[in-house]
Design a protein around this motif. Structure first.
Motif, short mmCIF file in Angstrom:
data_model
loop_
_atom_site.label_atom_id
_atom_site.label_comp_id
_atom_site.label_asym_id
_atom_site.label_seq_id
_atom_site.Cartn_x
_atom_site.Cartn_y
_atom_site.Cartn_z
N GLY A 165 0.83 -1.20 0.00
CA GLY A 165 0.00 0.00 0.00
C GLY A 165 0.86 1.25 0.00
O GLY A 165 0.54 2.26 -0.65
N LEU A 166 1.97 1.17 0.73
CA LEU A 166 2.91 2.29 0.78
C LEU A 166 3.49 2.55 -0.61
O LEU A 166 3.61 3.69 -1.07
N VAL A 167 3.84 1.46 -1.29
CA VAL A 167 4.38 1.57 -2.65
C VAL A 167 3.33 2.23 -3.55
O VAL A 167 3.63 3.16 -4.31
N LEU A 168 2.09 1.76 -3.42
CA LEU A 168 0.99 2.31 -4.22
C LEU A 168 0.87 3.82 -4.01
O LEU A 168 0.81 4.60 -4.96
N ARG A 169 0.85 4.23 -2.74
CA ARG A 169 0.69 5.66 -2.45
C ARG A 169 1.86 6.46 -2.97
O ARG A 169 1.72 7.57 -3.47
N SER A 170 3.07 5.90 -2.84
CA SER A 170 4.26 6.65 -3.28
C SER A 170 4.23 6.87 -4.79
O SER A 170 4.64 7.91 -5.29
N VAL A 171 3.70 5.89 -5.52
CA VAL A 171 3.62 6.02 -6.97
C VAL A 171 2.63 7.13 -7.37
O VAL A 171 2.84 7.84 -8.35
N GLY A 172 1.58 7.29 -6.57
CA GLY A 172 0.60 8.33 -6.88
C GLY A 172 1.01 9.69 -6.36
O GLY A 172 0.60 10.71 -6.90
N GLU A 173 1.79 9.72 -5.29
CA GLU A 173 2.18 11.00 -4.70
C GLU A 173 3.49 11.51 -5.27
O GLU A 173 3.60 12.64 -5.70
N ARG A 174 4.54 10.67 -5.19
CA ARG A 174 5.86 11.10 -5.66
C ARG A 174 6.51 10.02 -6.49
O ARG A 174 7.37 9.29 -6.00
N PRO A 175 6.11 9.92 -7.73
CA PRO A 175 6.64 8.84 -8.57
C PRO A 175 8.16 8.91 -8.70
O PRO A 175 8.81 7.87 -8.77
N GLU A 176 8.75 10.14 -8.69
CA GLU A 176 10.20 10.26 -8.84
C GLU A 176 10.91 9.56 -7.68
O GLU A 176 11.86 8.79 -7.89
N SER A 177 10.44 9.84 -6.46
CA SER A 177 11.09 9.21 -5.31
C SER A 177 10.89 7.71 -5.32
O SER A 177 11.80 6.94 -5.00
N ALA A 178 9.67 7.30 -5.68
CA ALA A 178 9.40 5.86 -5.72
C ALA A 178 10.35 5.20 -6.72
O ALA A 178 10.93 4.14 -6.45
N TYR A 179 10.52 5.86 -7.87
CA TYR A 179 11.40 5.32 -8.91
C TYR A 179 12.84 5.24 -8.41
O TYR A 179 13.53 4.23 -8.62
N ALA A 180 13.27 6.29 -7.71
CA ALA A 180 14.64 6.30 -7.18
C ALA A 180 14.85 5.17 -6.18
O ALA A 180 15.95 4.67 -6.01
N ARG A 181 13.77 4.77 -5.52
CA ARG A 181 13.87 3.68 -4.54
C ARG A 181 13.67 2.31 -5.18
O ARG A 181 13.53 1.32 -4.49
N GLY A 182 13.62 2.29 -6.49
CA GLY A 182 13.58 1.01 -7.18
C GLY A 182 12.19 0.49 -7.49
O GLY A 182 12.02 -0.66 -7.88
N VAL A 183 11.16 1.34 -7.31
CA VAL A 183 9.80 0.90 -7.65
C VAL A 183 9.59 1.07 -9.15
O VAL A 183 9.96 2.09 -9.73
N ASN A 184 8.99 0.07 -9.76
CA ASN A 184 8.64 0.18 -11.18
C ASN A 184 7.32 0.93 -11.28
O ASN A 184 6.24 0.36 -11.12
N VAL A 185 7.42 2.26 -11.51
CA VAL A 185 6.24 3.13 -11.46
C VAL A 185 5.19 2.71 -12.49
O VAL A 185 4.01 2.55 -12.17
N HIS A 186 5.64 2.51 -13.73
CA HIS A 186 4.67 2.19 -14.78
C HIS A 186 3.98 0.87 -14.53
O HIS A 186 2.77 0.75 -14.69
N ARG A 187 4.76 -0.14 -14.10
CA ARG A 187 4.14 -1.44 -13.86
C ARG A 187 3.09 -1.33 -12.75
O ARG A 187 2.00 -1.89 -12.84
N THR A 188 3.45 -0.59 -11.69
CA THR A 188 2.50 -0.42 -10.58
C THR A 188 1.22 0.27 -11.07
O THR A 188 0.11 -0.12 -10.70
N ARG A 189 1.39 1.27 -11.92
CA ARG A 189 0.21 1.99 -12.41
C ARG A 189 -0.67 1.09 -13.29
O ARG A 189 -1.89 1.09 -13.15
#
Lengths: 324, 342
Positions: A165-189
């Motif tokens: 859920g945290l990953v989900l929120r980070s992608v919607g709030e600050r995708p840049e930071s999520a990406y920097a932390r290794g989250v695949n923003v597009h896949r999550t979306r």
């Protein structure tokens, strides 16, 4: 007896609001990831028609429901692909799909208009249904309604209390930071847009198989817009979205209950009331008015309330993300 | 980025229509109908006779006017989904004038036009105020008011404006003859209506291209905050944009009552407001592309009821073709941009 009538009314509101709960929660998940799926009104129509048609032809309710969820997910895939990979305007794609799916449901649904067909069987939960007041309100329904309760709790826990859920929120709030932390923003979306779309499809199936049985031209028109408004009104918080769904469900039931009591008031007023109220509610939820009301209150009261009513959209909602 | 051959450019240009036809063929096969026969019915239903051509011209009128209005709101970066309600508001104001005032045509007709424009503008004002003062996204403000306008129409037809021998779904009594827009000979084409529509799109094209106002609107549309800091009163511009759009949409509604139905019917807007949204998207927000797109949409609109009469299919296939073309247009455009980057 008046109390039983009240309990019955509340029970029917709970049942009638179920599709809005599904659609509202689905769209909340999608928007939390930063994507707006504006196609809800069309998606609900097309999935409601699909659910009824497939269940009618195959004789299997489950198949009908799954087909509706698949339709919802596929439409959501178009929204996600068009806006994420092809960088087209999300609102444009969503709006075009709204009109397209509505017309498609009328065209393909024509053979199924006003024919009797299958519906989800009533299933009171033994034991629990005997509890006074609560029993008949919550445990005297069908499986879809119970599923909506479970989903409400599940989505609330998922968004607010899990790592995912945290990953989900980070992608919607600050995708840049999520990406920097290794989250695949597009896949999550993609994932949450598809999941949200499947839930909107489930909402459609709930209409044609449980709440407003069968199929007719523009069977559920307008409901999708109400669901979209509920997400804003609910401030993107799952429990408030669910409350919003019940609120609008109650309003509708109230309208049809009051209509015979006020024969002088034209029926059109009752038909338009939810939409007029939708605007009023959105003005209250997003305008300065709320701030002004809060300013009038005692500071302690204000602090308590503002946490509950103040909530903005996810910061990156509708904004494309370009990793580079 | 490589320059592409002209042939490829043309192919990409017609790709949305080809893809729509392929998709529609699949849909028709699912529905158990002969796709070629269905497309043939739509085309002949739109173009086979002078009478049909007149119908196409008259279907172009509200589309041109609504699209012209929406070019204004799009320039300001607004999603005016409330155009449908603005059309209805124009029709209601016109009906009020036509049924209540007793005057010769030379006086009454201009008044019906002005009333329609005023009604639409007022409805636009309402949306603009909800957006700027109430801070509600214009999509929801407009959409909610669309439903309110439909309810209002039904209320008036079944209430205050009901015909003496009882209200029906066929609408109010016909307007007095003085409120009928003149038509060419015995046809259904009304020259004043067509001229007003052409004037509408030309004036908006010119204003958006050449005027100070057009520049201000585009500034608001590109960046509302920056425009505000540059000294543009953005709220005022936004409300004004909704009102100008409402004026044109209201005129469309007015002409639907005086030139087409000569009465108020429950579905007076005929979905033209929503359709015009598609027109403007498909024209890539360019005024000069609007007339051709409008012709395409109007032909489908006039041709597709034939599906019900001859093939027992639902005429909503027309809407599928229209929206499908726009969807594929957006997707193909995205693919092109993506390919040209690589």
């Amino acid at each position: 007896m008046a109390p039983t009538l009240l309990v019955q009314t509340i029970s029917s509101v709970v049942a009638a609001s179920t599709p809005l709960v599904f659609a509202g929660l689905g769209e909340t998940l999608t928007e939390k990831a930063g994507v707006t799926n504006l196609s809800l009104d069309g998606t609900i129509l097309l999935s409601a028609m699909t659910a009824f048609a497939v269940a009618y032809l195959s004789g299997s309710l489950l198949l009908g429901i799954l087909a509706a969820m698949l339709v919802g997910a596929l439409i959501a895939l178009l929204v996600a692909w068009g806006s994420i990979a092809l960088k087209q305007n999300q609102v444009a794609i969503g709006f075009v799909l709204t009109l397209l799916c509505a017309d498609l449901s009328s065209f393909l649904g024509r053979p199924f208009v006003r024919i009797p067909g299958p519906s989800v069987p009533h299933l009171p939960i033994p034991g629990l249904v005997a509890i006074p007041v609560v029993g008949p309100i919550l445990f005297n329904h069908n499986l879809l309604v119970y599923l909506s309760f479970a989903l409400a709790i599940g989505v609330w826990l998922w968004i607010g209390h899990t790592r995912q859920g945290l990953v989900l929120r980070s992608v919607g709030e600050r995708p840049e930071s999520a990406y920097a932390r290794g989250v695949n923003v597009h896949r999550t979306r993609y994932l949450y847009t598809l999941l949200g779309g499947a839930l909107v499809g489930l909402a459609g199936a709930t209409y044609s198989l449980s709440v407003k049985l069968g199929w007719s031209h523009r069977h559920t028109a307008g409901e999708g817009w109400i669901a979209l408004a509920i997400v804003i009104f609910g401030g993107w918080s799952p429990w408030r979205v669910v409350l919003g769904a019940y609120f609008f469900g109650a309003l509708k039931s109230l309208g049809s209950l009051m209509q015979p009591a006020f024969p002088d008031v034209p029926t059109q007023v009752f038909q338009a009331a939810p939409f007029a109220l939708m605007i009023v509610v959105l003005v209250l939820a997003s305008g300065d008015l709320k701030e002004r009301l809060l300013a009038l209150m005692h500071p302690r009261m204000r602090r308590l309330l503002s946490g509950m009513v103040r909530a903005g959209p996810p910061a990156a909602l509708g904004k494309p993300f370009e990793p580079d | 980025m490589k320059a592409r051959s002209p042939a490829l450019q043309v192919l990409l240009g017609v790709a949305p229509i080809l893809l729509t036809l392929v998709a529609a063929t699949a849909i028709l096969l699912v529905a158990g109908a002969n796709p070629l026969a269905a497309f043939g019915q739509i085309i002949s239903g739109a173009f086979e006779s002078p009478r049909k051509l007149a119908d196409v011209a008259m279907a172009m009128v509200p589309l041109l006017l609504c699209a012209a209005g929406m070019l204004v709101t799009f320039a300001a970066g607004l999603w005016n989904i409330g155009v449908e309600g603005q059309v209805v508001a124009g029709a209601l104001a016109t009906t009020w004038v036509a049924l209540r005032l007793n005057a010769p045509a030379a006086v009454l007709l201009p008044l019906t036009v002005l009333a329609g424009m005023a009604g639409g503008a007022l409805w636009g004002l309402l949306i603009g105020l909800i957006r700027t003062k109430g801070k509600v996204n214009e999509i929801f403000a407009g959409l909610g008011l669309n439903y309110v306008s439909m309810a209002l129409t039904n209320y008036l037809i079944f209430g205050p404006w009901k015909p003496p021998d009882g209200a029906t779904m066929s609408g109010t009594d016909p307007f007095p003859r003085a409120a009928w827009m003149p038509v060419i000979g015995t046809s259904r084409a009304s020259l004043p209506a067509i001229l007003l529509a052409v004037a509408g799109i030309v004036v908006i094209w010119w204003l958006l291209r050449d005027s100070q106002w057009g520049l201000r609107l585009k500034a608001v549309g590109q960046n509302e905050n920056a425009a505000y800091r540059l000294g543009i009163r953005t709220s005022r511009e936004i409300v004004l944009a909704f009102m100008v759009c409402g004026m044109l949409a209201g005129l469309a509604g007015s002409l639907q009552t005086t030139a087409v139905y000569r009465r108020l019917i429950p579905s007076i807007s005929g979905g033209y407001g929503y359709m015009a949204q598609l027109v403007v998207l498909l024209s890539g927000l360019r005024a000069q592309a609007v007339p051709l797109v409008v012709l395409f949409f109007a032909a489908i609109q006039v041709g597709s009821p034939r599906l019900e009469l001859r093939m027992y299919l639902d005429s909503s296939l027309g809407g599928v073709l229209q929206a499908g073309t726009v969807l594929f247009f957006l997707l193909v455009r995205g693919l092109r941009q993506r390919l040209s980057k690589e």
